[in-house]
Motif scaffolding. Structure first.
Motif, PDB file in Angstrom:
ATOM      1  N   ASP A  89      -1.816 -12.273  -1.690  1.00 22.67           N
ATOM      2  CA  ASP A  89      -1.674 -10.547  -1.469  1.00 22.67           C
ATOM      3  C   ASP A  89      -2.610  -9.842  -0.788  1.00 22.67           C
ATOM      4  OD1 ASP A  89       0.062  -9.985  -4.328  1.00 22.67           O
ATOM      5  OD2 ASP A  89       0.829 -10.635  -2.295  1.00 22.67           O
ATOM      6  N   GLN A  90      -3.876 -10.578  -0.003  1.00 20.04           N
ATOM      7  CA  GLN A  90      -4.636  -9.702   0.619  1.00 20.04           C
ATOM      8  C   GLN A  90      -4.231  -9.992   2.308  1.00 20.04           C
ATOM      9  OE1 GLN A  90      -6.077 -11.823  -1.866  1.00 20.04           O
ATOM     10  NE2 GLN A  90      -6.945 -11.198  -3.168  1.00 20.04           N
ATOM     11  N   SER A 137       4.234  -4.541  -5.581  1.00 22.12           N
ATOM     12  CA  SER A 137       2.763  -5.302  -6.052  1.00 22.12           C
ATOM     13  C   SER A 137       1.866  -3.708  -5.718  1.00 22.12           C
ATOM     14  CB  SER A 137       2.891  -6.306  -4.773  1.00 22.12           C
ATOM     15  OG  SER A 137       2.539  -5.750  -3.503  1.00 22.12           O
ATOM     16  N   ALA A 145      -3.260 -13.129   2.865  1.00 22.77           N
ATOM     17  CA  ALA A 145      -2.226 -14.362   3.020  1.00 22.77           C
ATOM     18  C   ALA A 145      -1.816 -13.827   4.743  1.00 22.77           C
ATOM     19  CB  ALA A 145      -1.242 -13.111   2.342  1.00 22.77           C
ATOM     20  N   GLU A 148       4.479  -3.389   5.377  1.00 16.07           N
ATOM     21  CA  GLU A 148       4.901  -3.885   3.536  1.00 16.07           C
ATOM     22  C   GLU A 148       5.871  -4.684   4.290  1.00 16.07           C
ATOM     23  OE1 GLU A 148       4.818   0.487   1.432  1.00 16.07           O
ATOM     24  OE2 GLU A 148       6.590   0.453   3.040  1.00 16.07           O
ATOM     25  N   HIS A 151      -0.809   2.036  -1.420  1.00 11.63           N
ATOM     26  CA  HIS A 151      -0.862  -0.104  -1.779  1.00 11.63           C
ATOM     27  C   HIS A 151      -2.595   1.036  -2.297  1.00 11.63           C
ATOM     28  CE1 HIS A 151       2.797  -1.228  -1.141  1.00 11.63           C
ATOM     29  NE2 HIS A 151       2.392  -0.516  -0.620  1.00 11.63           N
ATOM     30  N   ILE A 183       3.393  -7.328   2.021  1.00  9.31           N
ATOM     31  CA  ILE A 183       3.641  -7.111   0.775  1.00  9.31           C
ATOM     32  C   ILE A 183       4.719  -6.971   0.209  1.00  9.31           C
ATOM     33  CG2 ILE A 183       2.839  -5.097  -0.196  1.00  9.31           C
ATOM     34  CD1 ILE A 183       0.632  -3.726   2.136  1.00  9.31           C
ATOM     35  N   PRO A 184       4.228  -7.425  -0.563  1.00  6.23           N
ATOM     36  CA  PRO A 184       5.417  -8.267  -1.857  1.00  6.23           C
ATOM     37  C   PRO A 184       6.060  -7.217  -2.365  1.00  6.23           C
ATOM     38  CG  PRO A 184       4.407 -10.128  -1.892  1.00  6.23           C
ATOM     39  CD  PRO A 184       4.004  -8.939  -1.359  1.00  6.23           C
ATOM     40  N   PRO A 221      -3.592  -7.377  -5.689  1.00  8.59           N
ATOM     41  CA  PRO A 221      -3.777  -6.707  -3.407  1.00  8.59           C
ATOM     42  C   PRO A 221      -4.029  -5.736  -2.938  1.00  8.59           C
ATOM     43  CG  PRO A 221      -1.519  -6.685  -5.516  1.00  8.59           C
ATOM     44  CD  PRO A 221      -2.765  -6.638  -6.405  1.00  8.59           C
TER      45      PRO A 221
END
Length: 154
Positions: free
Chosen positions: A2-3, A150, A75, A142, A26, A146-147, A57
């Protein structure tokens, strides 16, 4: 993983997008500030490696010479881009940073857009038009990177 890395030229809106993502909950790191960049302008590699080895993340923003060494740990590498005249206007009117106001800085911006941005484009997994509103850019990041659920507070 998640980076996420958000990169692009000065004035493109990296810090503004990070601010919006942070406001939405976030975790974000703007490597223009704090201990992330060494005196030579490159990322502090041990510090960045430590950040990216954690399972947490995070959305990182920055544009430095050695960022490509870390692409495989992100990611997504998202390039924000805008025409040079937009960048120069944003830099000349912003109040939080003096960079971009002098003729020398503006010449550098033109040169970086010509020489460096194509290199960033080659390494990017996604390019977004930074002339769009900040909220829309944050929405895209997003949705694509980004899941849901998270994010954590900064």
């Amino acid at each position: 993983m998640d980076q996420i890395l958000v990169t692009g030229m000065s004035g493109v809106g990296k810090s503004s997008v990070l601010s919006e993502l942070s406001r939405r909950g976030h975790r974000t790191i703007d490597t223009d500030y704090g201990p992330w960049v060494r005196a030579d302008g490159a990322w502090d590699e041990p510090r960045m490696a430590s950040l990216l080895s954690a399972a947490s993340p995070v959305v990182v923003a920055g544009t430095v010479e050695n960022q490509g060494r870390f692409y495989d740990r992100f990611a997504a590498v998202i390039l924000l881009s805008a025409p040079v005249d937009v960048l120069l206007h944003r830099l000349s009117t912003r109040t939080n940073n003096p960079y971009g106001k002098s003729e020398r800085d503006q010449a550098d911006v033109r040169r970086y857009a010509r020489d460096i941005e194509p290199l960033l484009r080659r390494g990017a997994t996604l390019e977004l038009d930074a002339c769009r509103p900040i909220g829309e850019l944050a929405d895209e990041i997003e949705k694509l990177a980004i899941p849901h659920g998270s994010g954590s507070a900064r």
